[in-house]
Design an enzyme around this catalytic site. Structure first.
Site, PDB file in Angstrom:
ATOM      1  N   GLY A 129       0.837  -1.193   0.000  1.00  0.00           N
ATOM      2  CA  GLY A 129       0.000   0.000   0.000  1.00  0.00           C
ATOM      3  C   GLY A 129       0.871   1.241   0.000  1.00  0.00           C
ATOM      4  CD  GLN A 182       3.320   5.868   2.727  1.00  0.00           C
ATOM      5  OE1 GLN A 182       2.391   5.278   2.180  1.00  0.00           O
ATOM      6  NE2 GLN A 182       4.293   5.229   3.355  1.00  0.00           N
ATOM      7  CB  CYS A 210       4.923   2.326   7.598  1.00  0.00           C
ATOM      8  SG  CYS A 210       4.524   3.820   6.683  1.00  0.00           S
ATOM      9  CG  LEU A 211       6.719   1.174   1.611  1.00  0.00           C
ATOM     10  CD1 LEU A 211       6.358   1.512   0.175  1.00  0.00           C
ATOM     11  CD2 LEU A 211       7.772   0.082   1.647  1.00  0.00           C
ATOM     12  CG  HIS A 243      -0.692   1.322   7.248  1.00  0.00           C
ATOM     13  ND1 HIS A 243       0.244   0.897   8.156  1.00  0.00           N
ATOM     14  CD2 HIS A 243      -0.036   2.169   6.412  1.00  0.00           C
ATOM     15  CE1 HIS A 243       1.402   1.491   7.905  1.00  0.00           C
ATOM     16  NE2 HIS A 243       1.266   2.254   6.846  1.00  0.00           N
ATOM     17  CD  GLU A 244      -1.025   2.439   2.730  1.00  0.00           C
ATOM     18  OE1 GLU A 244      -0.627   3.620   2.661  1.00  0.00           O
ATOM     19  OE2 GLU A 244      -0.268   1.506   3.032  1.00  0.00           O
ATOM     20  CG  HIS A 298      -0.008   6.957   5.555  1.00  0.00           C
ATOM     21  ND1 HIS A 298       1.082   7.467   6.215  1.00  0.00           N
ATOM     22  CD2 HIS A 298       0.289   5.657   5.297  1.00  0.00           C
ATOM     23  CE1 HIS A 298       1.990   6.511   6.363  1.00  0.00           C
ATOM     24  NE2 HIS A 298       1.534   5.403   5.825  1.00  0.00           N
TER      25      HIS A 298
HETATM   26 ZN    ZN Z   1       2.465   3.569   5.830  1.00  0.00          ZN
END
Ligand code: ZN
Length: 159
Positions: free
Chosen positions: A46, A51, A89-90, A131-132, A135
């Site tokens: 995701g 991000q 998370c990236l 999660h996304e 953000h």
């Molecule tokens: Zn994330």
């Protein structure tokens, strides 16, 4: 193909609220394509627009390769049950934590054609939706996770 730079924790932009998309422009389409390339390059499941430094309410979720969901202005409209599992998370490289999320989540969103659709996912997919979408409101999973220690992380990767 354009792989964008992923913003890392500590950068203030990750704490900002993203703005809705009111019109799908060629720029938005380009962003969706670049986000896909970026998510694939980093092997993520995701990615949220913030991000890659864009404060727009856009997320991608692809928990199974080839099943890419492009979600513009996504909203969680129903949840059911509960799950506890490992999350990463990236934007928070090299770390993982345990979070509690709903087991099943239904999201209403718009696709790149401007069509509204609803999608329901369970387990990893439900976790990725939450999660996304978090953000987009400046929330990171580390805000409510029990983070794994270095030792626990090593054990995880040995498995
Ligand atoms: Zn994330």
């Amino acid at each position: 193909m354009a792989v964008l730079k992923v913003v890392k924790v500590g950068d203030e932009i990750l704490r900002k609220k993203s703005r809705p998309v009111d019109k799908i422009t060629p720029r938005i389409i380009q962003l969706l394509d670049d986000m896909k390339d970026t998510m694939h390059a980093y092997d993520g499941v995701g990615l949220a627009a913030v991000q890659v430094g864009v404060l727009r309410r856009i997320v991608l979720v692809e928990t199974e390769r080839g099943e890419l969901l492009e979600m513009i202005n996504p909203e969680i409209i129903a949840t059911e049950g509960e799950q506890m599992d490992i999350e990463g998370c990236l934007s928070v490289p090299g770390k993982c934590g345990i979070t509690t999320r709903p087991m099943t989540v239904t999201v209403r969103a718009m696709n790149r054609k401007g069509e509204i659709y609803e999608v329901t996912g369970s387990e990893l997919k439900a976790r990725a939706f939450c999660h996304e979408i978090d953000h987009l409101d400046g929330v990171l999973y580390i805000d409510h996770a029990k983070m794994l220690s270095q030792k626990e992380l090593e054990e995880l990767y040995e498995e």
